[in-house]
Design a protein around this motif. Structure first.
Motif, PDB file in Angstrom:
ATOM      1  N   ALA A  53       0.626  -1.359  -0.200  1.00 32.59           N
ATOM      2  CA  ALA A  53       0.171  -0.052   0.055  1.00 32.59           C
ATOM      3  C   ALA A  53       0.820   1.262   0.461  1.00 32.59           C
ATOM      4  N   PHE A  54       1.609   1.395   0.422  1.00 37.73           N
ATOM      5  CA  PHE A  54       2.916   2.542   1.041  1.00 37.73           C
ATOM      6  C   PHE A  54       4.071   2.578  -0.829  1.00 37.73           C
ATOM      7  N   THR A  55       4.121   1.312  -1.254  1.00 40.48           N
ATOM      8  CA  THR A  55       5.057   1.848  -2.805  1.00 40.48           C
ATOM      9  C   THR A  55       3.665   2.119  -3.470  1.00 40.48           C
ATOM     10  N   ILE A  56       2.450   1.435  -3.622  1.00 40.38           N
ATOM     11  CA  ILE A  56       1.295   1.376  -4.579  1.00 40.38           C
ATOM     12  C   ILE A  56       0.777   1.550  -4.174  1.00 40.38           C
ATOM     13  N   LYS A  57       0.383   3.143  -4.156  1.00 42.57           N
ATOM     14  CA  LYS A  57      -1.174   4.038  -3.588  1.00 42.57           C
ATOM     15  C   LYS A  57      -1.565   3.494  -4.512  1.00 42.57           C
ATOM     16  N   ARG A  58      -1.459   3.383  -5.361  1.00 41.86           N
ATOM     17  CA  ARG A  58      -3.079   4.050  -6.178  1.00 41.86           C
ATOM     18  C   ARG A  58      -3.706   2.624  -6.425  1.00 41.86           C
ATOM     19  N   TRP A  59      -3.420   1.866  -5.817  1.00 38.64           N
ATOM     20  CA  TRP A  59      -4.214  -0.167  -6.159  1.00 38.64           C
ATOM     21  C   TRP A  59      -4.955  -0.421  -5.188  1.00 38.64           C
ATOM     22  N   PRO A  60      -5.998  -0.038  -6.138  1.00 38.24           N
ATOM     23  CA  PRO A  60      -7.344  -0.358  -5.341  1.00 38.24           C
ATOM     24  C   PRO A  60      -7.088  -1.355  -3.603  1.00 38.24           C
ATOM     25  N   VAL A  61      -8.006  -1.577  -2.656  1.00 39.56           N
ATOM     26  CA  VAL A  61      -7.277  -2.204  -1.346  1.00 39.56           C
ATOM     27  C   VAL A  61      -7.470  -3.702  -1.739  1.00 39.56           C
ATOM     28  N   LYS A  62      -8.921  -3.879  -2.466  1.00 38.94           N
ATOM     29  CA  LYS A  62      -8.744  -5.315  -3.109  1.00 38.94           C
ATOM     30  C   LYS A  62      -7.201  -5.801  -4.030  1.00 38.94           C
ATOM     31  N   THR A  63      -7.204  -5.333  -4.678  1.00 40.11           N
ATOM     32  CA  THR A  63      -5.627  -6.034  -4.973  1.00 40.11           C
ATOM     33  C   THR A  63      -4.726  -5.659  -4.126  1.00 40.11           C
ATOM     34  N   ILE A  64      -4.433  -4.650  -3.870  1.00 35.01           N
ATOM     35  CA  ILE A  64      -3.074  -4.582  -1.651  1.00 35.01           C
ATOM     36  C   ILE A  64      -3.481  -6.109  -2.078  1.00 35.01           C
ATOM     37  N   LEU A  65      -5.368  -6.797  -1.174  1.00 33.22           N
ATOM     38  CA  LEU A  65      -5.056  -7.964  -0.661  1.00 33.22           C
ATOM     39  C   LEU A  65      -4.236  -8.936  -1.445  1.00 33.22           C
ATOM     40  N   LEU A  66      -5.103  -9.264  -2.359  1.00 34.77           N
ATOM     41  CA  LEU A  66      -4.495  -9.917  -3.629  1.00 34.77           C
ATOM     42  C   LEU A  66      -3.281 -10.910  -3.926  1.00 34.77           C
ATOM     43  N   VAL A  67      -2.692  -9.383  -4.277  1.00 32.17           N
ATOM     44  CA  VAL A  67      -1.211  -9.697  -4.141  1.00 32.17           C
ATOM     45  C   VAL A  67      -0.032 -10.055  -3.042  1.00 32.17           C
ATOM     46  N   THR A  68      -0.745  -9.348  -1.904  1.00 33.49           N
ATOM     47  CA  THR A  68      -0.449 -10.169  -0.878  1.00 33.49           C
ATOM     48  C   THR A  68      -0.187 -11.545  -0.639  1.00 33.49           C
ATOM     49  N   LEU A  69      -1.749 -12.180  -0.836  1.00 33.19           N
ATOM     50  CA  LEU A  69      -1.480 -13.597  -0.929  1.00 33.19           C
ATOM     51  C   LEU A  69      -0.991 -14.159  -1.837  1.00 33.19           C
TER      52      LEU A  69
END
Length: 138
Positions: A53-69
């Motif tokens: 979320a810090f690095t790619i601050k414009r991604w939607p939260v669901k994308t951050i969740l998916l990439v984290t997983l």
């Protein structure tokens, strides 16, 4: 759907705080079985979530969740691979913290809990003004 422009200071502080909490949990509570087995992995995934979320601050939260997983699960799956070169990397302090040592099914659940904690934190605990939500213009 509004686009996101997260406040990097908030997410940077969250990432560092979770990192330090994870290291402290190993240092001070590593003898407690539950902490040793589960808490570090939950915090690791939470740190990855906030770091993305810090690095790619414009991604939607669901994308951050998916990439984290995907990232966390991928790291866990690589623990099935043992060659001298990667085991040498794992033998270092940083390599061991990032790559881990052995594949454990429960770690996948821990990563899911950590990623969901990041999602819930962003959605419900961080006020929208600190997330930098922008209105979508049509």
């Amino acid at each position: 759907m509004p686009s996101i422009n997260r406040n990097r200071i908030i997410y940077g502080l969250l990432t560092i705080s979770v990192l330090l909490t994870g290291l402290a949990s190993r240092r001070f509570f590593g003898e407690i079985s539950f902490v040793k087995t589960y808490v570090g992995d939950i915090l690791w995934a939470l740190m990855v979530f906030f770091g993305l979320a810090f690095t790619i601050k414009r991604w939607p939260v669901k994308t951050i969740l998916l990439v984290t997983l995907l990232f966390s699960f991928s790291i866990e799956i690589t623990q099935l691979y043992h060659a001298p070169w990667i085991d040498n990397v794992r033998a270092t302090r940083l390599g061991g913290l990032v790559l881990g040592f052995t594949f454990v099914w429960s770690d996948l659940l821990c990563y899911s809990v950590g990623a969901m904690a990041g999602l819930l934190t962003e959605m419900y605990l961080i006020p929208a003004r600190y997330q930098g939500k922008l209105k979508t213009s049509y």
